[in-house]
Design a protein around this motif. Structure first.
Motif, PDB file in Angstrom:
ATOM      1  N   HIS A  63      13.348  22.178  45.445  1.00 24.13           N
ATOM      2  CA  HIS A  63      13.360  23.627  45.249  1.00 24.13           C
ATOM      3  C   HIS A  63      13.820  24.343  46.529  1.00 24.13           C
ATOM      4  CE1 HIS A  63      10.887  22.253  41.947  1.00 24.13           C
ATOM      5  NE2 HIS A  63       9.928  21.882  42.788  1.00 24.13           N
ATOM      6  N   ALA A  64      14.088  25.632  46.401  1.00 24.32           N
ATOM      7  CA  ALA A  64      14.427  26.442  47.578  1.00 24.32           C
ATOM      8  C   ALA A  64      13.768  27.805  47.469  1.00 24.32           C
ATOM      9  CB  ALA A  64      15.940  26.603  47.708  1.00 24.32           C
ATOM     10  N   LEU A  65      13.053  28.195  48.513  1.00 26.11           N
ATOM     11  CA  LEU A  65      12.519  29.546  48.617  1.00 26.11           C
ATOM     12  C   LEU A  65      13.548  30.462  49.265  1.00 26.11           C
ATOM     13  CD1 LEU A  65       8.888  28.737  49.824  1.00 26.11           C
ATOM     14  CD2 LEU A  65       9.747  29.001  47.486  1.00 26.11           C
ATOM     15  N   HIS A  66      14.383  29.871  50.114  1.00 28.73           N
ATOM     16  CA  HIS A  66      15.505  30.614  50.686  1.00 28.73           C
ATOM     17  C   HIS A  66      16.560  29.628  51.166  1.00 28.73           C
ATOM     18  CE1 HIS A  66      17.618  32.334  54.331  1.00 28.73           C
ATOM     19  NE2 HIS A  66      18.083  33.038  53.318  1.00 28.73           N
ATOM     20  N   THR A  67      17.756  29.789  50.661  1.00 31.31           N
ATOM     21  CA  THR A  67      18.909  29.057  51.163  1.00 31.31           C
ATOM     22  C   THR A  67      20.119  29.973  51.034  1.00 31.31           C
ATOM     23  OG1 THR A  67      20.146  26.976  51.068  1.00 31.31           O
ATOM     24  CG2 THR A  67      19.511  27.955  48.957  1.00 31.31           C
ATOM     25  N   THR A  68      21.271  29.496  51.494  1.00 35.58           N
ATOM     26  CA  THR A  68      22.453  30.351  51.495  1.00 35.58           C
ATOM     27  C   THR A  68      23.695  29.580  51.064  1.00 35.58           C
ATOM     28  OG1 THR A  68      22.898  29.842  53.824  1.00 35.58           O
ATOM     29  CG2 THR A  68      21.577  31.798  53.379  1.00 35.58           C
ATOM     30  N   LEU A  69      24.677  30.336  50.619  1.00 36.01           N
ATOM     31  CA  LEU A  69      26.015  29.811  50.382  1.00 36.01           C
ATOM     32  C   LEU A  69      26.994  30.948  50.601  1.00 36.01           C
ATOM     33  CD1 LEU A  69      27.046  31.000  47.375  1.00 36.01           C
ATOM     34  CD2 LEU A  69      25.486  29.250  46.560  1.00 36.01           C
ATOM     35  N   HIS A  70      28.258  30.606  50.824  1.00 37.23           N
ATOM     36  CA  HIS A  70      29.253  31.670  50.919  1.00 37.23           C
ATOM     37  C   HIS A  70      30.423  31.370  49.987  1.00 37.23           C
ATOM     38  CE1 HIS A  70      31.355  29.156  54.143  1.00 37.23           C
ATOM     39  NE2 HIS A  70      32.378  29.521  53.380  1.00 37.23           N
ATOM     40  N   VAL A  71      31.127  32.429  49.625  1.00 36.49           N
ATOM     41  CA  VAL A  71      32.244  32.305  48.697  1.00 36.49           C
ATOM     42  C   VAL A  71      33.291  33.353  49.040  1.00 36.49           C
ATOM     43  CG1 VAL A  71      31.181  33.867  47.009  1.00 36.49           C
ATOM     44  CG2 VAL A  71      32.875  32.163  46.243  1.00 36.49           C
ATOM     45  N   ASP A  72      34.559  33.006  48.862  1.00 36.98           N
ATOM     46  CA  ASP A  72      35.663  33.946  49.067  1.00 36.98           C
ATOM     47  C   ASP A  72      36.097  34.493  47.712  1.00 36.98           C
ATOM     48  OD1 ASP A  72      35.630  33.400  51.773  1.00 36.98           O
ATOM     49  OD2 ASP A  72      37.131  31.807  51.603  1.00 36.98           O
ATOM     50  N   LEU A  73      36.153  35.827  47.637  1.00 36.52           N
ATOM     51  CA  LEU A  73      36.532  36.499  46.393  1.00 36.52           C
ATOM     52  C   LEU A  73      37.616  37.538  46.680  1.00 36.52           C
ATOM     53  CD1 LEU A  73      32.974  37.281  44.918  1.00 36.52           C
ATOM     54  CD2 LEU A  73      34.501  35.428  44.201  1.00 36.52           C
ATOM     55  N   THR A  74      38.552  37.669  45.764  1.00 35.68           N
ATOM     56  CA  THR A  74      39.553  38.732  45.821  1.00 35.68           C
ATOM     57  C   THR A  74      39.472  39.528  44.536  1.00 35.68           C
ATOM     58  OG1 THR A  74      41.047  37.413  47.191  1.00 35.68           O
ATOM     59  CG2 THR A  74      42.001  39.295  46.022  1.00 35.68           C
ATOM     60  N   ARG A  75      39.293  40.825  44.662  1.00 29.55           N
ATOM     61  CA  ARG A  75      39.210  41.717  43.505  1.00 29.55           C
ATOM     62  C   ARG A  75      40.622  42.093  43.061  1.00 29.55           C
ATOM     63  NH1 ARG A  75      35.341  47.063  43.770  1.00 29.55           N
ATOM     64  NH2 ARG A  75      35.040  47.352  41.515  1.00 29.55           N
ATOM     65  N   PRO A  76      40.842  42.294  41.775  1.00 33.96           N
ATOM     66  CA  PRO A  76      42.193  42.635  41.306  1.00 33.96           C
ATOM     67  C   PRO A  76      42.824  43.826  42.026  1.00 33.96           C
ATOM     68  CG  PRO A  76      40.816  42.073  39.440  1.00 33.96           C
ATOM     69  CD  PRO A  76      39.916  42.081  40.648  1.00 33.96           C
ATOM     70  N   ASN A  77      42.009  44.827  42.415  1.00 33.17           N
ATOM     71  CA  ASN A  77      42.568  45.992  43.121  1.00 33.17           C
ATOM     72  C   ASN A  77      42.528  45.830  44.639  1.00 33.17           C
ATOM     73  OD1 ASN A  77      39.884  46.265  43.743  1.00 33.17           O
ATOM     74  ND2 ASN A  77      39.594  48.241  42.700  1.00 33.17           N
ATOM     75  N   ASN A  78      42.165  44.609  45.085  1.00 30.29           N
ATOM     76  CA  ASN A  78      42.100  44.262  46.512  1.00 30.29           C
ATOM     77  C   ASN A  78      40.997  44.989  47.277  1.00 30.29           C
ATOM     78  OD1 ASN A  78      44.135  42.311  46.617  1.00 30.29           O
ATOM     79  ND2 ASN A  78      45.721  43.901  46.685  1.00 30.29           N
ATOM     80  N   GLU A  79      40.191  45.788  46.609  1.00 30.04           N
ATOM     81  CA  GLU A  79      39.035  46.408  47.250  1.00 30.04           C
ATOM     82  C   GLU A  79      37.884  45.408  47.265  1.00 30.04           C
ATOM     83  OE1 GLU A  79      38.683  49.424  48.696  1.00 30.04           O
ATOM     84  OE2 GLU A  79      40.850  49.669  48.430  1.00 30.04           O
ATOM     85  N   PRO A  80      36.997  45.454  48.268  1.00 33.33           N
ATOM     86  CA  PRO A  80      35.868  44.515  48.284  1.00 33.33           C
ATOM     87  C   PRO A  80      34.866  44.832  47.183  1.00 33.33           C
ATOM     88  CG  PRO A  80      35.639  46.123  50.045  1.00 33.33           C
ATOM     89  CD  PRO A  80      37.001  46.342  49.455  1.00 33.33           C
ATOM     90  N   TYR A  81      34.198  43.804  46.709  1.00 30.13           N
ATOM     91  CA  TYR A  81      33.095  44.016  45.782  1.00 30.13           C
ATOM     92  C   TYR A  81      31.921  44.617  46.541  1.00 30.13           C
ATOM     93  CZ  TYR A  81      35.223  41.036  42.169  1.00 30.13           C
ATOM     94  OH  TYR A  81      36.041  40.500  41.215  1.00 30.13           O
ATOM     95  N   ASP A  82      31.167  45.500  45.877  1.00 33.54           N
ATOM     96  CA  ASP A  82      29.912  45.959  46.451  1.00 33.54           C
ATOM     97  C   ASP A  82      28.938  44.784  46.413  1.00 33.54           C
ATOM     98  OD1 ASP A  82      27.520  47.081  47.142  1.00 33.54           O
ATOM     99  OD2 ASP A  82      27.559  48.669  45.635  1.00 33.54           O
ATOM    100  N   PRO A  83      28.406  44.343  47.570  1.00 37.90           N
ATOM    101  CA  PRO A  83      27.489  43.204  47.565  1.00 37.90           C
ATOM    102  C   PRO A  83      26.316  43.369  46.602  1.00 37.90           C
ATOM    103  CG  PRO A  83      28.147  43.697  49.803  1.00 37.90           C
ATOM    104  CD  PRO A  83      28.675  44.811  48.944  1.00 37.90           C
ATOM    105  N   LYS A  84      25.834  44.617  46.446  1.00 35.71           N
ATOM    106  CA  LYS A  84      24.733  44.863  45.510  1.00 35.71           C
ATOM    107  C   LYS A  84      25.139  44.524  44.080  1.00 35.71           C
ATOM    108  CE  LYS A  84      22.375  48.499  48.128  1.00 35.71           C
ATOM    109  NZ  LYS A  84      21.874  49.897  48.079  1.00 35.71           N
ATOM    110  N   THR A  85      26.389  44.779  43.756  1.00 37.30           N
ATOM    111  CA  THR A  85      26.875  44.482  42.404  1.00 37.30           C
ATOM    112  C   THR A  85      26.845  42.984  42.138  1.00 37.30           C
ATOM    113  OG1 THR A  85      28.303  46.438  42.382  1.00 37.30           O
ATOM    114  CG2 THR A  85      28.861  44.669  40.851  1.00 37.30           C
TER     115      THR A  85
END
Length: 308
Positions: A63-85
């Motif tokens: 199990h994990a109570l806290h771990t991390t990962l990262h990912v690269d994303l490109t939005r169709p309009n090239n604007e960044p995604y809101d992390p909250k979204t």
């Protein structure tokens, strides 16, 4: 292309571990934590998405109570995604699918940041419960485990459990050692560097239970006082395969009087699979939790917060 750091927790029961088992992100893998997250990220309809990079690999059942990962994303309009979204949408997917995965927060980070290489330390916790026999036979153990703790801690029956011997053994593991003896034979990287630093190995008596109301089995005459919980914490920068579980196994064997601190010292001083003491049995995965992956304050200063 923007890089996002995702903080998450999960219950590993039912999953084949965190790391995706399929050869590419284009092939869905619902059996792993990474696979489920990548499937959720695809619902954001990015024009480009890389494979997730995980900061720590965990086996099936861990199990994990806290771990991390990262990912690269490109939005169709090239604007960044809101992390909250990202956080909200992933949690919505997992909730609808009744999956025990929870996104804690998402951050927009520099493209040079790497969640595994930049991690300063990782802290694991192993939950152990020692039950007094009270004249019971060993094959009643399953009936003694409260259902809400099933696959959440490792339960053993033992009347002679000297926790002070286990605490004394903890001191042997701290510092720089070659942990080849404590590397599981199932490792696919037998040539891997096995010298690691354990910053801290500690046992906390009466570790807090995750549940306050115990469903004590009616068919067994057992009292709550017969249950002794311990949380075993192990902190270090990196670990070899199965190192924490085999370390905990050695501590338990010392507390039970099966091995001495001298036996454990020998395994550390003569690093080899042949040095492993057969009286020690590796503890199961379901008692192990990844508690924290930590980063420097300098790195944290480059994160754009998006927690909910």
């Amino acid at each position: 292309m923007r890089r996002y750091l995702i903080n998450l927790s999960y219950i590993g029961t039912g999953f084949r571990g965190i790391q995706r088992q399929t050869p590419s992100v284009d092939i869905d893998d619902p059996t792993t934590i990474q696979g489920q997250i990548e499937m959720g990220l695809k619902l954001l309809k990015p024009s480009y998405m890389s494979s997730c990079a995980v900061s720590s690999r965990t086996d099936a059942g861990v199990h994990a109570l806290h771990t991390t990962l990262h990912v690269d994303l490109t939005r169709p309009n090239n604007e960044p995604y809101d992390p909250k979204t990202i956080t909200i949408q992933l949690n919505k997917k997992f909730s609808k699918s009744f999956l025990p995965i929870r996104i804690l927060s998402t951050y927009l980070v520099p493209n040079t940041f790497h969640c595994r290489r930049e991690a300063l330390s990782r802290t694991y916790m192993y939950r152990l419960c020692v039950i007094k026999y009270n004249g019971l036979i060993r094959n009643t153990l399953d009936k003694l485990i409260p259902i809400e703790e099933h696959n959440r801690a490792y339960f053993i029956c033992c009347n002679d459990f000297d926790i002070d011997k286990a605490k004394d053994a903890c001191k042997l593991f701290e510092g720089l050692h070659d942990f080849r003896t404590f590397m599981g034979r199932g490792s696919k990287q037998q040539n891997k560097i096995t010298r690691k630093v354990v910053e801290k190995l500690d046992i906390i008596d009466e570790g807090h239970r995750f549940y306050t109301n115990f469903s004590w089995p009616n068919c067994i005459n057992q009292n709550e006082s017969d249950y002794k919980f311990y949380n075993i914490y192990c902190k270090g920068n990196a670990f070899v395969y199965n190192q924490v579980r085999r370390t905990v196994a050695a501590l338990i064997a010392a507390a039970q009087g099966k091995v001495s601190t001298r036996d454990i010292k020998f395994m550390l001083e003569v690093p080899s699979h042949h040095s492993w003491d057969p009286r020690i049995k590796t503890v199961p995965a379901h008692g192990l939790y990844l508690c924290e992956v930590s980063y420097s304050e300098t790195d944290r200063g480059t994160f754009h917060e998006g927690s909910v």
